[in-house]
Design a protein around this motif. Structure first.
Motif, PDB file in Angstrom:
ATOM      1  N   UNK A  53       7.609 -45.169  21.891  1.00 56.09           N
ATOM      2  CA  UNK A  53       6.666 -44.077  22.156  1.00 56.09           C
ATOM      3  C   UNK A  53       7.303 -43.103  23.127  1.00 56.09           C
ATOM      4  N   UNK A  54       6.718 -41.925  23.204  1.00 55.35           N
ATOM      5  CA  UNK A  54       7.183 -40.943  24.166  1.00 55.35           C
ATOM      6  C   UNK A  54       6.615 -41.265  25.542  1.00 55.35           C
ATOM      7  N   UNK A  55       7.340 -40.961  26.616  1.00 60.20           N
ATOM      8  CA  UNK A  55       6.798 -41.222  27.955  1.00 60.20           C
ATOM      9  C   UNK A  55       5.655 -40.261  28.258  1.00 60.20           C
ATOM     10  N   UNK A  56       4.678 -40.756  28.978  1.00 56.20           N
ATOM     11  CA  UNK A  56       3.540 -39.942  29.388  1.00 56.20           C
ATOM     12  C   UNK A  56       3.865 -39.324  30.739  1.00 56.20           C
ATOM     13  N   UNK A  57       4.166 -38.039  30.735  1.00 55.19           N
ATOM     14  CA  UNK A  57       4.532 -37.352  31.965  1.00 55.19           C
ATOM     15  C   UNK A  57       3.320 -36.895  32.774  1.00 55.19           C
ATOM     16  N   UNK A  58       2.117 -37.126  32.269  1.00 55.14           N
ATOM     17  CA  UNK A  58       0.904 -36.712  32.971  1.00 55.14           C
ATOM     18  C   UNK A  58       0.438 -37.735  33.998  1.00 55.14           C
ATOM     19  N   UNK A  59       1.066 -38.881  34.037  1.00 57.59           N
ATOM     20  CA  UNK A  59       0.703 -39.900  35.013  1.00 57.59           C
ATOM     21  C   UNK A  59       1.345 -39.518  36.335  1.00 57.59           C
ATOM     22  N   UNK A  60       0.553 -39.336  37.405  1.00 62.42           N
ATOM     23  CA  UNK A  60       1.157 -38.966  38.695  1.00 62.42           C
ATOM     24  C   UNK A  60       1.980 -40.131  39.253  1.00 62.42           C
ATOM     25  N   UNK A  61       3.118 -39.830  39.867  1.00 61.28           N
ATOM     26  CA  UNK A  61       3.944 -40.910  40.413  1.00 61.28           C
ATOM     27  C   UNK A  61       3.269 -41.563  41.610  1.00 61.28           C
ATOM     28  N   UNK A  62       3.600 -42.817  41.840  1.00 58.49           N
ATOM     29  CA  UNK A  62       3.052 -43.518  42.989  1.00 58.49           C
ATOM     30  C   UNK A  62       3.764 -43.031  44.246  1.00 58.49           C
ATOM     31  N   UNK A  63       3.003 -42.833  45.310  1.00 60.25           N
ATOM     32  CA  UNK A  63       3.594 -42.368  46.559  1.00 60.25           C
ATOM     33  C   UNK A  63       4.206 -43.541  47.304  1.00 60.25           C
ATOM     34  N   UNK A  64       5.264 -43.250  48.056  1.00 60.47           N
ATOM     35  CA  UNK A  64       5.953 -44.302  48.791  1.00 60.47           C
ATOM     36  C   UNK A  64       5.165 -44.714  50.029  1.00 60.47           C
ATOM     37  N   UNK A  65       4.464 -43.773  50.625  1.00 63.88           N
ATOM     38  CA  UNK A  65       3.697 -44.071  51.838  1.00 63.88           C
ATOM     39  C   UNK A  65       2.426 -43.228  51.837  1.00 63.88           C
ATOM     40  N   UNK A  66       1.483 -43.647  52.642  1.00 63.13           N
ATOM     41  CA  UNK A  66       0.218 -42.918  52.768  1.00 63.13           C
ATOM     42  C   UNK A  66       0.498 -41.567  53.425  1.00 63.13           C
ATOM     43  N   UNK A  67      -0.078 -40.510  52.886  1.00 62.16           N
ATOM     44  CA  UNK A  67       0.115 -39.172  53.421  1.00 62.16           C
ATOM     45  C   UNK A  67      -0.690 -38.992  54.707  1.00 62.16           C
ATOM     46  N   UNK A  68      -0.139 -38.189  55.626  1.00 52.87           N
ATOM     47  CA  UNK A  68      -0.832 -37.923  56.880  1.00 52.87           C
ATOM     48  C   UNK A  68      -1.966 -36.937  56.653  1.00 52.87           C
ATOM     49  N   UNK A  69      -3.058 -37.162  57.348  1.00 52.63           N
ATOM     50  CA  UNK A  69      -4.145 -36.192  57.297  1.00 52.63           C
ATOM     51  C   UNK A  69      -3.808 -35.046  58.242  1.00 52.63           C
ATOM     52  N   UNK A  70      -4.606 -33.988  58.198  1.00 55.54           N
ATOM     53  CA  UNK A  70      -4.362 -32.828  59.062  1.00 55.54           C
ATOM     54  C   UNK A  70      -4.477 -33.218  60.538  1.00 55.54           C
ATOM     55  N   UNK A  71      -5.467 -34.064  60.866  1.00 51.21           N
ATOM     56  CA  UNK A  71      -5.631 -34.492  62.257  1.00 51.21           C
ATOM     57  C   UNK A  71      -4.447 -35.342  62.726  1.00 51.21           C
ATOM     58  N   UNK A  72      -3.970 -36.234  61.862  1.00 50.36           N
ATOM     59  CA  UNK A  72      -2.828 -37.062  62.231  1.00 50.36           C
ATOM     60  C   UNK A  72      -1.573 -36.217  62.431  1.00 50.36           C
ATOM     61  N   UNK A  73      -1.379 -35.217  61.580  1.00 48.47           N
ATOM     62  CA  UNK A  73      -0.197 -34.378  61.733  1.00 48.47           C
ATOM     63  C   UNK A  73      -0.277 -33.548  62.999  1.00 48.47           C
ATOM     64  N   UNK A  74      -1.472 -33.055  63.364  1.00 46.14           N
ATOM     65  CA  UNK A  74      -1.627 -32.309  64.626  1.00 46.14           C
ATOM     66  C   UNK A  74      -1.359 -33.215  65.823  1.00 46.14           C
ATOM     67  N   UNK A  75      -1.809 -34.472  65.751  1.00 48.12           N
ATOM     68  CA  UNK A  75      -1.573 -35.411  66.844  1.00 48.12           C
ATOM     69  C   UNK A  75      -0.083 -35.704  66.987  1.00 48.12           C
ATOM     70  N   UNK A  76       0.623 -35.885  65.878  1.00 54.55           N
ATOM     71  CA  UNK A  76       2.066 -36.133  65.931  1.00 54.55           C
ATOM     72  C   UNK A  76       2.814 -34.920  66.484  1.00 54.55           C
ATOM     73  N   UNK A  77       2.405 -33.712  66.079  1.00 54.44           N
ATOM     74  CA  UNK A  77       3.043 -32.502  66.604  1.00 54.44           C
ATOM     75  C   UNK A  77       2.812 -32.361  68.110  1.00 54.44           C
ATOM     76  N   UNK A  78       1.604 -32.670  68.564  1.00 52.34           N
ATOM     77  CA  UNK A  78       1.327 -32.606  69.996  1.00 52.34           C
ATOM     78  C   UNK A  78       2.174 -33.621  70.760  1.00 52.34           C
ATOM     79  N   UNK A  79       2.350 -34.795  70.173  1.00 51.54           N
ATOM     80  CA  UNK A  79       3.179 -35.831  70.797  1.00 51.54           C
ATOM     81  C   UNK A  79       4.633 -35.373  70.894  1.00 51.54           C
ATOM     82  N   UNK A  80       5.133 -34.745  69.836  1.00 53.41           N
ATOM     83  CA  UNK A  80       6.501 -34.237  69.845  1.00 53.41           C
ATOM     84  C   UNK A  80       6.691 -33.113  70.857  1.00 53.41           C
TER      85      UNK A  80
END
Length: 129
Positions: A53-80
């Motif tokens: 069969x042909x590969x189904x390219x519409x399946x989203x790939x699995x992410x390697x890690x959980x993505x940061x939320x906006x609040x988490x990214x702001x906290x990390x930037x403040x820490x840096x």
């Protein structure tokens, strides 16, 4: 002036024969192996599989890690930024502006030249005589 064609031809031919012999010896040495057990078996799941069969390219790939939320990214930037400011406080009396660096260069150059040339200044070098 004479040209000895025979010497040139035979010595060049000997050089090519020596190079050819060296290549043959290296090739034979590369072909010999201590593994006499036959070919190495491949893993069963190695390589691509034909599923028919042909590969189904519409399946989203699995992410390697959980993505940061906006609040988490702001906290990390403040820490840096806090870590950056802490490093800036440690560096001491290094001037930060371009004008201050230019003034430092204007003062430092003549002072260094005086010390190098032996025309010491007691204000710069207390051991100067």
């Amino acid at each position: 002036m004479t040209i000895n064609i025979g010497e040139t031809v035979f010595f060049d031919a000997a050089r090519f024969c020596r190079i050819g012999a060296a290549i043959v010896v290296l090739a034979v040495a590369g072909c010999s192996s201590t593994n006499t057990g036959g070919p190495v078996p491949m893993a069963e799941d190695a390589g691509p599989k034909d599923t028919g069969t042909f590969p189904n390219l519409n399946i989203p790939p699995q992410v390697a890690a959980k993505q940061l939320t906006a609040d988490e990214s702001k906290a990390k930037l403040a820490e840096l930024k806090a870590a950056k400011n802490a490093q800036g406080a440690k560096r001491g009396g290094v001037p930060g502006s371009q004008a201050a660096l230019t003034d430092l260069a204007k003062q430092h150059g003549p002072q260094t030249l005086k010390q190098i040339e032996g025309k010491c200044d007691p204000a710069l070098d207390p051991t100067c005589k």
